[in-house]
Design an enzyme around this catalytic site. Sequence first.
Site, PDB file in Angstrom:
ATOM      1  N   LYS A   1     -69.980  -7.007  -6.982  1.00  0.00           N
ATOM      2  CA  LYS A   1     -69.627  -6.105  -6.155  1.00  0.00           C
ATOM      3  C   LYS A   1     -69.784  -4.816  -6.830  1.00  0.00           C
ATOM      4  O   LYS A   1     -69.032  -4.188  -7.617  1.00  0.00           O
ATOM      5  CB  LYS A   1     -68.095  -6.322  -5.894  1.00  0.00           C
ATOM      6  CG  LYS A   1     -67.383  -5.392  -5.275  1.00  0.00           C
ATOM      7  CD  LYS A   1     -67.949  -5.252  -3.690  1.00  0.00           C
ATOM      8  CE  LYS A   1     -67.238  -3.776  -2.944  1.00  0.00           C
ATOM      9  NZ  LYS A   1     -67.642  -2.691  -3.315  1.00  0.00           N
TER      10      LYS A   1
ATOM     11  N   SER B   1     -73.016   3.072 -27.888  1.00  0.00           N
ATOM     12  CA  SER B   1     -73.667   1.990 -27.044  1.00  0.00           C
ATOM     13  C   SER B   1     -74.771   1.455 -27.561  1.00  0.00           C
ATOM     14  O   SER B   1     -75.814   2.031 -27.748  1.00  0.00           O
ATOM     15  CB  SER B   1     -73.880   2.358 -25.497  1.00  0.00           C
ATOM     16  OG  SER B   1     -72.474   2.760 -24.968  1.00  0.00           O
TER      17      SER B   1
ATOM     18  N   GLU C   1     -68.781  -6.822 -24.267  1.00  0.00           N
ATOM     19  CA  GLU C   1     -69.843  -7.037 -23.684  1.00  0.00           C
ATOM     20  C   GLU C   1     -71.156  -6.557 -24.633  1.00  0.00           C
ATOM     21  O   GLU C   1     -70.844  -5.536 -25.298  1.00  0.00           O
ATOM     22  CB  GLU C   1     -69.965  -6.074 -22.329  1.00  0.00           C
ATOM     23  CG  GLU C   1     -69.125  -6.687 -21.278  1.00  0.00           C
ATOM     24  CD  GLU C   1     -68.912  -5.726 -20.015  1.00  0.00           C
ATOM     25  OE1 GLU C   1     -69.036  -6.385 -18.969  1.00  0.00           O
ATOM     26  OE2 GLU C   1     -68.971  -4.467 -19.979  1.00  0.00           O
TER      27      GLU C   1
ATOM     28  N   ASN D   1     -70.589   4.844 -12.218  1.00  0.00           N
ATOM     29  CA  ASN D   1     -71.213   5.743 -13.220  1.00  0.00           C
ATOM     30  C   ASN D   1     -72.429   5.536 -14.048  1.00  0.00           C
ATOM     31  O   ASN D   1     -73.143   6.269 -14.192  1.00  0.00           O
ATOM     32  CB  ASN D   1     -70.115   6.308 -14.376  1.00  0.00           C
ATOM     33  CG  ASN D   1     -69.522   5.235 -15.059  1.00  0.00           C
ATOM     34  OD1 ASN D   1     -69.477   3.957 -14.652  1.00  0.00           O
ATOM     35  ND2 ASN D   1     -68.798   5.324 -16.064  1.00  0.00           N
TER      36      ASN D   1
ATOM     37  N   GLU E   1     -63.328  -4.047 -19.077  1.00  0.00           N
ATOM     38  CA  GLU E   1     -63.806  -2.685 -19.711  1.00  0.00           C
ATOM     39  C   GLU E   1     -63.069  -1.548 -18.736  1.00  0.00           C
ATOM     40  O   GLU E   1     -63.699  -1.354 -17.954  1.00  0.00           O
ATOM     41  CB  GLU E   1     -65.417  -2.656 -19.972  1.00  0.00           C
ATOM     42  CG  GLU E   1     -65.812  -1.582 -21.031  1.00  0.00           C
ATOM     43  CD  GLU E   1     -66.191  -0.338 -20.177  1.00  0.00           C
ATOM     44  OE1 GLU E   1     -65.295   0.573 -20.186  1.00  0.00           O
ATOM     45  OE2 GLU E   1     -67.228  -0.195 -19.652  1.00  0.00           O
TER      46      GLU E   1
ATOM     47  N   GLY F   1     -63.970  -0.287 -15.048  1.00  0.00           N
ATOM     48  CA  GLY F   1     -63.346   0.552 -14.265  1.00  0.00           C
ATOM     49  C   GLY F   1     -62.151   1.303 -14.499  1.00  0.00           C
ATOM     50  O   GLY F   1     -61.842   0.926 -15.727  1.00  0.00           O
TER      51      GLY F   1
ATOM     52  N   CYS G   1     -66.839   6.250 -19.467  1.00  0.00           N
ATOM     53  CA  CYS G   1     -65.571   5.867 -20.199  1.00  0.00           C
ATOM     54  C   CYS G   1     -65.616   6.102 -21.653  1.00  0.00           C
ATOM     55  O   CYS G   1     -64.442   6.105 -22.305  1.00  0.00           O
ATOM     56  CB  CYS G   1     -65.233   4.424 -20.053  1.00  0.00           C
ATOM     57  SG  CYS G   1     -66.561   3.257 -20.409  1.00  0.00           S
TER      58      CYS G   1
ATOM     59  N   ARG H   1     -72.958  13.259 -22.052  1.00  0.00           N
ATOM     60  CA  ARG H   1     -73.822  12.297 -21.696  1.00  0.00           C
ATOM     61  C   ARG H   1     -73.139  12.021 -20.001  1.00  0.00           C
ATOM     62  O   ARG H   1     -71.953  11.997 -19.807  1.00  0.00           O
ATOM     63  CB  ARG H   1     -73.677  11.250 -22.406  1.00  0.00           C
ATOM     64  CG  ARG H   1     -74.329   9.714 -21.805  1.00  0.00           C
ATOM     65  CD  ARG H   1     -74.222   8.810 -22.738  1.00  0.00           C
ATOM     66  NE  ARG H   1     -74.928   7.278 -22.576  1.00  0.00           N
ATOM     67  CZ  ARG H   1     -74.631   6.206 -22.659  1.00  0.00           C
ATOM     68  NH1 ARG H   1     -73.391   6.007 -23.070  1.00  0.00           N
ATOM     69  NH2 ARG H   1     -75.361   5.501 -22.183  1.00  0.00           N
TER      70      ARG H   1
END
Length: 485
Positions: A182, A449, A466, A159, A258, A236, A292, A286
């Site tokens: 990955k 964020s 994070e 996303n 997360e 994820g 998430c 958004r």
Amino acid sequence: MSEFDFVRALVPTGVWIDGAAAPASGGGTFTVTDPATGDLLTEVADAGREDALRALDSACRVQSAWAATAPRERSAILRRAWELLVDRTEEIALLMTLEMGKTIAESRGEVAYGAEFLRWFSEEAVRIGGRYTTAPAGTGRILVTRQPVGPVLAITPWNFPLAMGTRKIGPALAAGCTVIAKPAEDTPLTMLALAAIFAEAGLPAGVLSVLPGSDAAAVTAPLLADSRLRKVTFTGSTRVGKLLLGQAAGNVLRTSMELGGNAPFIVFEDADLDQALEGAMAAKMRNGGQACTAANRLYVHNALREQFASRFAERLAALRVGPGYRPEVDLGPLINERQRATVTALVDDAIASGAVLRAGGKPLDGPGCFFEPTVLDAVPRTARMHREEIFGPVAAIYGFDTEAEVVAAANDTEFGLAAYVFTKDLDRALRVSDALEAGMVGINRGVVSDPAAPFGGVKQSGLGSEGGSEGIHEYLDTKYVALTR
């Protein structure tokens, strides 16, 4: 040559190991398609077990040298990568829109946001501290240092193809860790483009590998089973996060997770309604609702609910839906048909349970994975979408009467990532934010964020943070050295 061909020509499509792209060890490829049309964008090398172990060999080979690299030099490389990324905003933004579907305006915003993690952690690289003090008993000295944990596996979602990579790679590199990334199967191109940018910025070969692949387990399982890996960081679903935690336990790996969210968005009776509507547009729409942190449950005081629902439905119904690279479009497609089917099932379930449809409500006909912007009012709390992430352009509105009632409802979930509160009462804002079981709370704003702030959840929404000054500590071990007087 079209502008799309020009962007695709910028992206390496092999596995990225030792600072260069190469075919996968098995020679296989998989397709990347445009979710707005279903058209083929390109084919990408399909990494497997041998590629994963080759990347880990490379990471281990250079780990000591990278950890010993001067913090100022690591900082300079991150800074150059930030500059290159910003300079190529238009190309990277178009690339993200092509493979993920978000509008070009949102993709430009993600480049700015994602790049900022590189600038932020370039500054944090030279501020890794420790301490030196006398033991309280006077028997010696205490020296505390921090050292890189070692090779990191970073698993990123589809996303936010750029920002979820820079939010992990930035602090890991700043701390002195090598990284194997990955990316998600649906969106590997942006991460591969980022790898090339890092190489241009001067990152030594082997410090960053990128392993695109159609079978995530084929790449991650051998890495998690190898004792040379020191950390895994994942963004994820909670379901997949639990599986990874189980695998990481075998070697007691450091983990950052997360995971899923079920964010409450609370509008009290004294809220500024215009401000709440603006906040709801940001928190819900958004990334097309595919975030998430998206507002999953909109709790609106019954004194305002009718007015809020009516005006919000008008705003969503006016959104223009189409391919994200068209400048007039407000809402792009969902990522794939599986996600569209999931959203459709959640909406159908809510309506069957008694929810009132105010706008939208169904997938759009024709090519692409489009779903109408949708508002559901008076959603029963027995509906599936009250418990499950919607991950789409669907707003579910619930009424409430008292503060205690809405706090209890907001906390009645196994998730605890983000929450939003709208009120003019400062005491209430602080009281409710304290009571909410969430790692992040937005007060009278719909976006929380910020690269300079810690991002993370509680309960089954994850482990660790994070971003912010806290983010780099996820990639550092603490060492204590006992000294005599």
